[in-house]
Design an enzyme around this catalytic site. Structure first.
Site, PDB file in Angstrom:
ATOM      1  N   HIS A 194       0.838  -1.215   0.000  1.00 49.07           N
ATOM      2  CA  HIS A 194       0.000   0.000   0.000  1.00 49.07           C
ATOM      3  C   HIS A 194       0.865   1.253   0.000  1.00 49.07           C
ATOM      4  CE1 HIS A 194       0.872  -1.137   4.165  1.00 49.07           C
ATOM      5  NE2 HIS A 194       0.909   0.142   4.397  1.00 49.07           N
TER       6      HIS A 194
ATOM      7  N   HIS B 154       7.654   6.421   5.734  1.00 47.26           N
ATOM      8  CA  HIS B 154       6.850   6.207   4.535  1.00 47.26           C
ATOM      9  C   HIS B 154       6.000   7.450   4.292  1.00 47.26           C
ATOM     10  CE1 HIS B 154       4.271   4.961   7.919  1.00 47.26           C
ATOM     11  NE2 HIS B 154       3.346   5.554   7.215  1.00 47.26           N
TER      12      HIS B 154
ATOM     13  N   HIS C 278       2.128   9.089   2.612  1.00 50.61           N
ATOM     14  CA  HIS C 278       0.742   8.894   2.174  1.00 50.61           C
ATOM     15  C   HIS C 278       0.475   9.967   1.129  1.00 50.61           C
ATOM     16  CE1 HIS C 278      -0.260   6.070   5.491  1.00 50.61           C
ATOM     17  NE2 HIS C 278       0.687   6.757   6.114  1.00 50.61           N
TER      18      HIS C 278
ATOM     19  N   GLU D 108      -2.927  12.582   5.607  1.00 54.34           N
ATOM     20  CA  GLU D 108      -3.855  11.881   6.521  1.00 54.34           C
ATOM     21  C   GLU D 108      -4.401  12.896   7.530  1.00 54.34           C
ATOM     22  OE1 GLU D 108      -2.002   7.964   7.630  1.00 54.34           O
ATOM     23  OE2 GLU D 108      -3.473   7.495   6.087  1.00 54.34           O
TER      24      GLU D 108
ATOM     25  N   HIS E  64       5.461  10.043   7.345  1.00 54.19           N
ATOM     26  CA  HIS E  64       5.399   9.468   8.691  1.00 54.19           C
ATOM     27  C   HIS E  64       6.739   8.840   9.033  1.00 54.19           C
ATOM     28  CE1 HIS E  64       0.728   9.071   8.508  1.00 54.19           C
ATOM     29  NE2 HIS E  64       1.144  10.286   8.847  1.00 54.19           N
TER      30      HIS E  64
ATOM     31  N   THR F 121      -2.658   4.144  11.156  1.00 50.30           N
ATOM     32  CA  THR F 121      -3.713   4.534  10.195  1.00 50.30           C
ATOM     33  C   THR F 121      -3.951   3.449   9.143  1.00 50.30           C
ATOM     34  OG1 THR F 121      -2.172   5.607   8.666  1.00 50.30           O
ATOM     35  CG2 THR F 121      -3.068   6.965  10.458  1.00 50.30           C
TER      36      THR F 121
HETATM   37  C1  LIG Z   1       1.299  -3.390  12.759  1.00 51.45           C
HETATM   38  C2  LIG Z   1       2.545  -3.785  11.982  1.00 51.45           C
HETATM   39  C3  LIG Z   1       2.504  -3.236  10.569  1.00 51.45           C
HETATM   40  N1  LIG Z   1       2.112  -1.820  10.549  1.00 51.45           N
HETATM   41  C4  LIG Z   1       3.007  -0.853  10.849  1.00 51.45           C
HETATM   42  O1  LIG Z   1       4.150  -1.109  11.196  1.00 51.45           O
HETATM   43  C5  LIG Z   1       2.558   0.575  10.727  1.00 51.45           C
HETATM   44  C6  LIG Z   1       3.417   1.593  11.120  1.00 51.45           C
HETATM   45  C7  LIG Z   1       2.995   2.942  11.029  1.00 51.45           C
HETATM   46  C8  LIG Z   1       1.731   3.231  10.521  1.00 51.45           C
HETATM   47  S1  LIG Z   1       1.196   4.895  10.404  1.00 51.45           S
HETATM   48  N2  LIG Z   1       0.579   5.134   8.933  1.00 51.45           N
HETATM   49  O2  LIG Z   1       0.137   5.043  11.379  1.00 51.45           O
HETATM   50  O3  LIG Z   1       2.369   5.711  10.605  1.00 51.45           O
HETATM   51  C9  LIG Z   1       0.872   2.211  10.128  1.00 51.45           C
HETATM   52  C10 LIG Z   1       1.295   0.868  10.235  1.00 51.45           C
HETATM   53  C11 LIG Z   1       2.627  -5.312  11.845  1.00 51.45           C
HETATM   54  N3  LIG Z   1       2.506  -5.921  13.175  1.00 51.45           N
HETATM   55  C12 LIG Z   1       3.505  -5.964  14.058  1.00 51.45           C
HETATM   56  C13 LIG Z   1       3.047  -6.633  15.198  1.00 51.45           C
HETATM   57  C14 LIG Z   1       1.724  -6.988  14.962  1.00 51.45           C
HETATM   58  C15 LIG Z   1       0.770  -7.684  15.741  1.00 51.45           C
HETATM   59  C16 LIG Z   1      -0.512  -7.875  15.212  1.00 51.45           C
HETATM   60  C17 LIG Z   1      -0.812  -7.400  13.914  1.00 51.45           C
HETATM   61  C18 LIG Z   1       0.141  -6.710  13.148  1.00 51.45           C
HETATM   62  C19 LIG Z   1       1.395  -6.523  13.686  1.00 51.45           C
HETATM   63 ZN   LIG Z   2       1.611   6.357   7.799  1.00 53.68          ZN
END
Ligand SMILES: C[C@H](CNC(=O)c1ccc(S(N)(=O)=O)cc1)Cn1ccc2ccccc21
Ligand SMILES: [Zn+2]
Length: 248
Positions: free
Chosen positions: A51, A81, A83, A93, A106, A186
């Site tokens: 994404h 990254h 958006h 966002e 971000h 997000t």
């Molecule tokens: C979340 C993680 C994957 N997502 C992210 O790392 C992440 C980071 C920043 C943003 S933003 N746009 O808010 O800055 C969004 C997503 C995977 N992951 C790691 C442990 C874990 C446990 C359950 C499910 C998924 C898991």
């Molecule tokens: Zn982000």
């Protein structure tokens, strides 16, 4: 309306992003200046995560950290990254007084003082700190151009390439004043583990550079090519939260 249990599964009180209504933010004199130190030697690789694309950093040491500001302890740099939107009219966002920006950066950090890993930190309300930087249209950004020059190596989903010597500090505006609030990831699973730190000054990106972001593919090599035209989540209810400001 489902039957609510003691842990009400329909209650998600701290979702992100939000509209930041500057007349309603609260100046908090106890908020300290941000301490940010990024070592260019921490940057490791560029990855197409489907994404969006992430620049990932070595996070098994404390060479690149953010601390102070609204934070307790220090948070290690993990990845950054962007958006963006399908046109220059939207893409950020966070929204400021109802105004959308064409993109948002971000910079993702995790609480290494308290938790053993990023994956553990994601499960806790003080697990992550994300610095959000709004982007506005202007002349081309040379640091972003350095990333764009490598996007053809990660065009399809799950592709990655080495990406070193990125000086993240050069992506930050001079003014480090910020808004801060407790929010979430997000993207799924939308974990409510993020202390958001949104900088009040935007940085520049050119329309052509944004055009290149939209050329990235969310499909893998074997699938019919589909572009990532936009990847920003709609704003979420503020609920019982107050956004604090480091400046009057
Ligand atoms: C979340 C993680 C994957 N997502 C992210 O790392 C992440 C980071 C920043 C943003 S933003 N746009 O808010 O800055 C969004 C997503 C995977 N992951 C790691 C442990 C874990 C446990 C359950 C499910 C998924 C898991
Ligand atoms: Zn982000």
């Amino acid at each position: 309306m489902g039957v609510s249990t003691s842990r009400n599964e329909h209650c998600r009180p701290r979702q992100s992003p939000i509209n930041i209504y500057t007349k309603k933010v609260r100046y908090d004199s106890s908020l300290r200046p941000l301490y940010i130190y990024y070592d260019p030697k921490s940057s490791r690789r560029l990855v197409n995560v489907g994404h969006c694309f992430n620049v990932e950093f070595e996070d098994n040491n404390d060479k690149s950290v953010v601390s102070d500001g609204p934070l307790t302890g220090y948070y290690r740099l993990r990845q950054l990254h962007f958006h963006w939107g399908s046109s220059d009219q939207d893409g950020s966002e966070h929204v400021i007084d109802g105004q959308t920006y064409p993109a948002e950066l971000h910079i993702v950090h995790w609480n290494a003082q308290k938790y053993p890993s990023f994956d553990e930190a994601v499960k806790h309300p003080d697990g992550l700190a994300v610095i959000g930087v709004l982007l506005k249209i202007g002349e081309a950004n040379p640091v972003i151009q350095n990333i764009i020059n490598n996007l053809d190596k990660v065009k399809t989903k799950n592709k990655e390439c080495p990406f070193t010597q990125l000086d993240v500090s050069s992506l930050l505006p001079n003014d480090r004043n910020y808004w801060t609030y407790q929010g979430s990831l997000t993207t799924p699973p939308y974990s409510e583990c993020v202390t958001w730190i949104v900088l009040q000054e935007a940085i520049l990106i050119s329309s052509e550079q944004l055009f290149h972001f939209r050329g990235l593919l969310c499909t893998s090599e074997s699938e019919k090519p589909t572009c990532i035209l936009e990847n920003h989540r709609p704003i979420q209810p503020l609920e019982a939260r107050v956004v604090r400001s480091s400046s009057k």
